[in-house]
Design an enzyme around this catalytic site. Structure first.
Site, short mmCIF file in Angstrom:
data_model
loop_
_atom_site.label_atom_id
_atom_site.label_comp_id
_atom_site.label_asym_id
_atom_site.label_seq_id
_atom_site.Cartn_x
_atom_site.Cartn_y
_atom_site.Cartn_z
CE LYS A 81 -5.31 -2.47 0.51
NZ LYS A 81 -5.95 -1.19 0.70
CB SER B 16 -1.13 -0.19 1.18
OG SER B 16 -1.94 0.75 1.03
CG ASP C 146 7.06 5.18 -11.81
OD1 ASP C 146 7.72 4.07 -11.72
OD2 ASP C 146 5.83 5.35 -11.74
#
Length: 545
Positions: A314, A289, A300
């Site tokens: 998740k 999460s 990224d």
């Protein structure tokens, strides 16, 4: 995610409850009304005509929870009693005994007492089995037993517990317990700082910021952020932690839903602490999460090198919705996406296999995305590290040992056989490993392997059909073969099992703090992180700088 209505699930309602139909549901209004009418008629008929007395509240509770269980594990209904318990358990700073515990049958097992918190001060240890709290015998108490251990500051609670077969009592004096999101930070070497972040609580970003600033003040020029085992928490804290390392107005995570109002992009909104300091993040299969938001976003944005094994996956967002009569639903409303557009979610609960299990995306179906610097990354669930360390991913048999407390129970036994170990770090020898395997056999440890479970189910069916005697010999042969295979797997994965045994031993004598001190010098993931951060050309090459 498909809507409940388009899947045509029945929505049960109690007579007199109100139904609110939003704009997005209008096209299915007739189908919704039809299914509600069918259910209401059925519910009345059962309660009016069933041969025995029924409990309408219990029937409804089971109907709702069974329906939601078919969606995903995170969409949950809370009846009035559930809501009260939830509020008690989630008040943030609260008074309790300061220990990680699990309920097993008629006892509470202490898994980890936190240093200098009430349970620790009362002398309770990992492995202690609490069987009575005050005057309440847990054998007769089927509710949430941890509630019995709560109260005002300085409240004394007497507990009865079993330790190594002997029953004793202890008086716990409650105090304010605030388990830190950053339980440890320190210097790995003169130039490298180490921060352990174990949960995303309301103070996670503040504690991480304070640790980062202190380490920089102490001369750290590189940072290792350890997110292993971190199950997640508050989304805004994940964004704020990223904001420590990236500029203001950077998109960190996007949520996407079929409902327009649930589509959001979350940006950094403060000036950062340091956008240049080399950063390595360690993740594992239990990093979930919010941990995946941090590691995925910084990957990224080419702001950090990610090390370890693929994270949990998740990526579903939940929101609580108040219902009538004091009830509540926590419902999945959207999915998380990293800045490059990758979906974090690993399991597709809208598509299930023949056994009813959610389908996991396989590698041939992964989609490629580009980081800020043009590196190729993939979705498929969770965050795949830039530097994958296969040796740190637990084997299936080791997962079973952890899940079913094989290592935990062995170390409990070890602890009381070696009471004077203190701060000495032992070496787990081949003889220790042989003793471990003997312990598992003596305890009749259950690996719960699929083949073993299938074989036991076959014997159960044979007994029901009264043919078990005729297959007894073959059954014993097959069971023996499975057990030999399990021992072979134990031997093949001896190194990782020894490491976990040692980790648990260190925690018993030196608490979590001692384990992190050990990691600084000995943990393979930390060593790898230090090696990459210490080699500027390798670090820049990974990030395409």
């Amino acid at each position: 995610m498909r809507s409940v209505l388009k899947k045509k699930y029945i929505i049960p309602v109690v007579v007199g409850a109100f139904l609110f139909v939003g704009v997005s549901f209008k096209e299915d209004f007739f189908e919704v009304a039809k299914q509600i009418e069918i259910f209401t008629t059925l519910f009345k008929a059962v309660n009016a005509n069933y041969v025995d007395e029924t409990n309408p509240g219990e029937l409804m509770d089971k109907a709702i929870k069974s329906m939601l269980a078919d969606l995903d594990p995170y969409t949950n209904y809370f009846n009035e009693q559930d809501v009260v318990k939830y509020k008690i358990n989630n008040t943030g700073e609260y008074t309790e005994i300061g220990a990680l515990m699990i309920r097993k049958e008629d006892k509470l097992i202490i898994k980890e007492p936190y240093k200098n918190f009430p349970a620790d001060k009362a002398g309770l240890k990992a492995g202690d089995e609490i069987i009575q709290i005050g005057d309440v015998n847990l054998k007769d108490f089927k509710e949430d037993a941890s509630q019995l251990l709560r109260g005002g500051k300085n409240t004394k609670i007497t507990v009865k517990y079993i330790r190594q077969g002997k029953t004793s009592t202890a008086d716990i004096i409650l105090g304010e317990v605030e388990v830190k999101a950053v339980p440890f930070f320190g210097k790995i070497d003169d130039k490298t700082g180490y921060i352990v972040l174990t949960q995303f609580t309301a103070k996670a970003a503040l504690e991480t910021k304070e640790a980062l600033e202190q380490l920089k003040k102490d001369g750290a020029e590189k940072i290792v952020l350890d997110l292993r085992g971190n199950p997640g928490g508050l989304l805004n804290e994940a964004v704020s932690i990223c904001n420590l390392f990236v500029p203001k107005n950077e998109i960190i995570v996007t949520t996407k839903s079929k409902i327009e109002k649930h589509n959001n992009s979350y940006k950094t909104n403060r000036e950062p602490i340091d956008t240049e300091i080399p950063l390595a993040i360690i993740v594992d299969s239990k990093s979930a999460s919010a941990s995946e938001i941090v590691s995925g976003a910084l990957q990224d944005l080419d702001r950090a090198v990610i090390i370890g094994s693929r994270s949990f996956g998740k990526g579903l967002v939940q929101r609580p919705v108040d219902l009538t009569y004091g009830t509540q639903i926590k419902i999945t409303i959207s999915r998380y996406y990293t800045p490059s557009g990758r979906c974090i979610q690993a399991l597709d609960y809208s598509h299930k296999d023949k056994d009813g299990h959610a389908i996991r995306t396989t590698s041939e179906n992964y989609n490629a995305f580009k980081t800020k610097n043009g590196r190729t990354v993939y979705d498929g669930g969770g965050i795949l590290p830039d530097v994958v360390m296969d040796e740190t991913k637990l084997s299936p048999i080791t997962e079973k040992l952890v899940k079913n407390d094989g290592i935990f129970n062995f170390v409990t036994d070890y602890y009381y056989k070696h009471p004077n170990l203190g701060t000495t770090i032992p070496t787990i020898t081949d003889a220790d490993f042989t003793e471990f395997k003997a312990f598992l056999k003596k305890q009749n440890f259950n690996f719960d392997s699929e083949s073993e479970l299938a074989l036991k189910n076959t014997l159960t069916a044979a007994k029901a059909e009264k043919i078990d005697a005729s297959i007894a010999s073959e059954y014993q042969q097959l069971m023996a073969a499975i057990q030999r295979s399990e021992e072979t797997q134990l031997n093949q994965n001896q190194k990782e099992i020894k490491n976990l045994i040692l980790d648990e031993i260190i925690k018993r004598y030196q608490y979590k703090e001692g384990l992190y001190q050990y990691y600084i010098k000995n943990n393979s993931e930390v060593k790898k992180a230090v090696s990459i951060l210490g080699n500027a050309s390798e670090y820049n090459k990974i990030l395409k700088k």
